[in-house]
Design a protein around this motif. Sequence first.
Motif, PDB file in Angstrom:
ATOM      1  N   ILE A  83       0.839  -1.205   0.000  1.00  0.00           N
ATOM      2  CA  ILE A  83       0.000   0.000   0.000  1.00  0.00           C
ATOM      3  C   ILE A  83       0.872   1.253   0.000  1.00  0.00           C
ATOM      4  CG2 ILE A  83      -1.654   1.341   1.362  1.00  0.00           C
ATOM      5  CD1 ILE A  83      -2.882  -1.354   2.254  1.00  0.00           C
ATOM      6  N   ALA A  84       1.899   1.251   0.839  1.00  0.00           N
ATOM      7  CA  ALA A  84       2.774   2.431   0.937  1.00  0.00           C
ATOM      8  C   ALA A  84       3.505   2.687  -0.381  1.00  0.00           C
ATOM      9  CB  ALA A  84       3.762   2.251   2.078  1.00  0.00           C
ATOM     10  N   THR A  85       4.093   1.654  -0.952  1.00  0.00           N
ATOM     11  CA  THR A  85       4.876   1.855  -2.177  1.00  0.00           C
ATOM     12  C   THR A  85       3.978   2.158  -3.378  1.00  0.00           C
ATOM     13  OG1 THR A  85       4.931  -0.559  -2.491  1.00  0.00           O
ATOM     14  CG2 THR A  85       6.834   0.454  -1.429  1.00  0.00           C
ATOM     15  N   ALA A  86       2.779   1.580  -3.409  1.00  0.00           N
ATOM     16  CA  ALA A  86       1.851   1.864  -4.509  1.00  0.00           C
ATOM     17  C   ALA A  86       1.459   3.336  -4.509  1.00  0.00           C
ATOM     18  CB  ALA A  86       0.613   0.975  -4.405  1.00  0.00           C
ATOM     19  N   HIS A  87       1.158   3.869  -3.347  1.00  0.00           N
ATOM     20  CA  HIS A  87       0.774   5.276  -3.270  1.00  0.00           C
ATOM     21  C   HIS A  87       1.966   6.193  -3.513  1.00  0.00           C
ATOM     22  CE1 HIS A  87      -3.482   5.153  -2.159  1.00  0.00           C
ATOM     23  NE2 HIS A  87      -3.201   4.024  -1.534  1.00  0.00           N
ATOM     24  N   GLU A  88       3.138   5.782  -3.084  1.00  0.00           N
ATOM     25  CA  GLU A  88       4.338   6.578  -3.360  1.00  0.00           C
ATOM     26  C   GLU A  88       4.573   6.663  -4.869  1.00  0.00           C
ATOM     27  OE1 GLU A  88       9.134   6.610  -2.266  1.00  0.00           O
ATOM     28  OE2 GLU A  88       7.827   5.020  -1.496  1.00  0.00           O
ATOM     29  N   MET A 114      -6.197  -2.108  -3.316  1.00  0.00           N
ATOM     30  CA  MET A 114      -7.191  -1.430  -4.145  1.00  0.00           C
ATOM     31  C   MET A 114      -8.184  -0.633  -3.308  1.00  0.00           C
ATOM     32  SD  MET A 114      -8.031  -4.257  -7.093  1.00  0.00           S
ATOM     33  CE  MET A 114      -6.766  -4.899  -8.197  1.00  0.00           C
ATOM     34  N   GLN A 115      -8.550  -1.157  -2.138  1.00  0.00           N
ATOM     35  CA  GLN A 115      -9.485  -0.432  -1.290  1.00  0.00           C
ATOM     36  C   GLN A 115      -8.904   0.888  -0.799  1.00  0.00           C
ATOM     37  OE1 GLN A 115     -11.492  -2.861   1.784  1.00  0.00           O
ATOM     38  NE2 GLN A 115     -11.007  -4.652   0.528  1.00  0.00           N
ATOM     39  N   SER A 116      -7.582   1.027  -0.832  1.00  0.00           N
ATOM     40  CA  SER A 116      -6.954   2.274  -0.387  1.00  0.00           C
ATOM     41  C   SER A 116      -6.907   3.320  -1.496  1.00  0.00           C
ATOM     42  CB  SER A 116      -5.526   1.998   0.111  1.00  0.00           C
ATOM     43  OG  SER A 116      -4.631   1.704  -0.959  1.00  0.00           O
ATOM     44  N   PHE A 117      -7.310   2.934  -2.719  1.00  0.00           N
ATOM     45  CA  PHE A 117      -7.335   3.869  -3.837  1.00  0.00           C
ATOM     46  C   PHE A 117      -8.751   4.405  -4.030  1.00  0.00           C
ATOM     47  CE2 PHE A 117      -3.146   2.372  -4.608  1.00  0.00           C
ATOM     48  CZ  PHE A 117      -2.533   3.328  -5.426  1.00  0.00           C
TER      49      PHE A 117
END
Length: 405
Positions: A83-88, A114-117
């Motif tokens: 989650i951290a690296t995807a958003h970065e 995906m739920q964090s997007f």
Amino acid sequence: MTKPSVMFICTQDTKEEEARFTRAALEAAGVDVVHLDPSVRRTVGGAEISPEMVAHGAGMTIEQVRALGHEGKCQDAMIRGAIATAHEWNAKSPVSGILAVGGSMGSALAGALMQSFPYGLPKLIVSTMASGFTKPYMGVKDIAMMNAVTDISGINTISRDVFRNAANAVAGMAKGYDRDKGPEKPLVLITTLGTTEMSVKRIRQALESDGCEVMVFHSSGAGGPTLDGLATDKDVALVLDLSQTEILDHIFGGLADSGPDRGKAALRKGIPTIIAPGNADFIIGGPIDISRVQFPGRRYHEHNPQLTAVRTGVDDLKKLADHLAANVREAKGPVRVFTPLGGFSSHDSSAGHLQDLSVPGPFAEYLAQVMPENVPVTAIDSHFNDEAFSSAVIAAAREMLAAKN
């Protein structure tokens, strides 16, 4: 023109062949690929976001993750890191879609990521779990799941088509993706059921005529949490939480139980909120024979063979009032409460099957007692579905929207 970019999630330590095939299919469909590889067992290479980078996103090295020696603990670390690296990555180079291929572990990681997007971003999981219980992977987000049909173990005549179709689907969605620039109109979120639709329809139409965008959610277990998710993610002008079935069912064990945090998101965010006890006259039970056992000594209305409306009483609704008041104490923005004195839903009416006029009055008095002093509680001498009640809510909604602007 720059190609749209799709984030692709697949563990190469167990699915190297499938990952390479699906990546090639994405590229053939005309999109750039950002492969996030959350493998634990070994690093194959070639992924833009490597297992080492994912582990680092969780504040660990990949060796430390492996040393945990427990698949659940390793999974938890890699979910946090993914989650951290995807958003970065997305912050620097925005993606236009996310595709994942995985079994139960890969689907769990992909679902959490995906739920964090945000809503609207295309999201698809090809999964061996797609033919069963999908809620843990989808949550309340707009995530599509495609049944892998066969196990994700090599390329065969079925898996080849499944992976290629998934790649083409996400690539097509990514090409058409229009990044959310925020609402053009004030966004209003409302909860209801069919039993309060008469009133909510008038409210929706009035606010739409005022220039608002209005989204209505069916409070049968998923609608309320979806509203809460949107309240968290989007710029929401007003929430009208007008159906309390999910909270009642949480208190009493009904089918629409949505957990202890239902209704809190907008309050905690400071979004102006109007609360009303629509549908407070019943708990949603299962088949009537089961409901009679689970909720003995009550009145019942068999809505259909699967669902039974189980009548609530004053003591039940005092518990609802206590729960709502506790939620409202967390509010960081304005809150108003309206309660009808003539009945809570079409079931609780002269044309319904569960009417009990002895309940709304004492409930209104108790609700006013337990609500914080700064929260006005207005009792309306009408039924919830009467025009007098909807008109009062519309007037308050307009006042709160005007004050926000």
